[in-house]
Design an enzyme around this catalytic site. Sequence first.
Site, PDB file in Angstrom:
ATOM      1  CE1 TYR A  53      -4.182  -1.457  -0.374  1.00  0.00           C
ATOM      2  CE2 TYR A  53      -3.243  -3.106   1.086  1.00  0.00           C
ATOM      3  CZ  TYR A  53      -4.219  -2.702   0.195  1.00  0.00           C
ATOM      4  OH  TYR A  53      -5.232  -3.564  -0.142  1.00  0.00           O
ATOM      5  CD  GLN A  86     -16.830  -0.238  -7.213  1.00  0.00           C
ATOM      6  OE1 GLN A  86     -16.577  -1.433  -7.076  1.00  0.00           O
ATOM      7  NE2 GLN A  86     -17.283   0.248  -8.349  1.00  0.00           N
ATOM      8  CG  ASN A  87     -11.508   4.428  -7.883  1.00  0.00           C
ATOM      9  OD1 ASN A  87     -11.727   3.230  -8.071  1.00  0.00           O
ATOM     10  ND2 ASN A  87     -11.574   5.332  -8.837  1.00  0.00           N
ATOM     11  CG  HIS A 104     -14.093  -0.664  -1.664  1.00  0.00           C
ATOM     12  ND1 HIS A 104     -14.136  -1.074  -2.971  1.00  0.00           N
ATOM     13  CD2 HIS A 104     -15.162  -1.240  -1.055  1.00  0.00           C
ATOM     14  CE1 HIS A 104     -15.192  -1.869  -3.144  1.00  0.00           C
ATOM     15  NE2 HIS A 104     -15.833  -1.965  -2.004  1.00  0.00           N
ATOM     16  N   GLY A 172     -16.506   3.437 -15.157  1.00  0.00           N
ATOM     17  CA  GLY A 172     -15.218   2.769 -14.917  1.00  0.00           C
ATOM     18  C   GLY A 172     -15.236   1.668 -13.883  1.00  0.00           C
ATOM     19  CB  THR A 173     -17.171   0.062 -11.644  1.00  0.00           C
ATOM     20  OG1 THR A 173     -17.335  -1.170 -10.917  1.00  0.00           O
ATOM     21  CG2 THR A 173     -18.531   0.659 -11.946  1.00  0.00           C
ATOM     22  CB  SER A 174     -15.510  -4.864 -13.984  1.00  0.00           C
ATOM     23  OG  SER A 174     -15.234  -5.205 -12.641  1.00  0.00           O
TER      24      SER A 174
END
Length: 228
Positions: A53, A86-87, A104, A172-174
């Site tokens: 990280y 979600q980033n 997240h 931009g998210t799957s």
Amino acid sequence: MKKLIIFSGSGISAESGISTFRDSGGLWEQYRIEDVATPRAWKNNPAMVQEFYNLRRKQIMECEPNNAHILIAQLESNYEVTVITQNIDDLHERAGSTNVLHLHGNIRQSKSSGPNKEKAYYPIDGWELQMTDLCPDGYVLRPHVVWFEEEVPMYEVAMQQIAEADILIVIGTSLQVYPAAGLINYAINAETRYLIDPNAEELNVPSSFRVIAKNAVEGMTELLQELG
Ligand code: NAD
């Protein structure tokens, strides 16, 4: 003002130079999730997780928001905007968005690795968090990131926000990481729903969405023209 919700994933930061999660060449191809992004990984090898990280944080700090982040921030002139991301990067904030909910976590912050569930987050000075950096409760500070198998504490808040949306923009998210991906199903009052993703045809997108199969920057530019 109409309430507009942006639901973003790692694809929005791709044009800023940050690897996505699943795309080929993506960051996660180089690592096994269970080695770096689970509570077990932290238990077995905290120094390696910390290092992983630290390097992500360093990279993020060297990147700049792209035009998609900037166009989203500018929507605040005409809409009541909430960005649900979600980033773990802070590019939405750096582009000027003032209302950002990190599902997240936020890699620029840390929290206690102890059992104490108290939600205190501490800004990280610079890019490196050391194993000797301690929380006031005496435990080592870990990144403020929600790992796989951990609860998503902001989920309920995000759900309520999405339920109130007049306009929903998914970008931009799957839509493969749950429970986050399930959030789009709560947009029960939205009059318009958009999805921007260059690989949209490979995703499982409900038919109620108007799909713009383009990169984030080009897709946002096109969408703004449509919104008027
Ligand atoms: P994902 O990798 O599963 O999906 C990324 C999506 O972005 C794909 O559908 C891809 O087609 C699309 N994409 C690729 N390039 C794009 C571009 N230029 N413009 C628009 N879209 C583009 O990512 P996810 O759905 O966000 O789930 C991944 C998880 O990993 C998230 O929970 C997130 O927390 C984490 N993550 C975060 C970051 C970050 O903070 N920047 C980076 C990697 C992973």
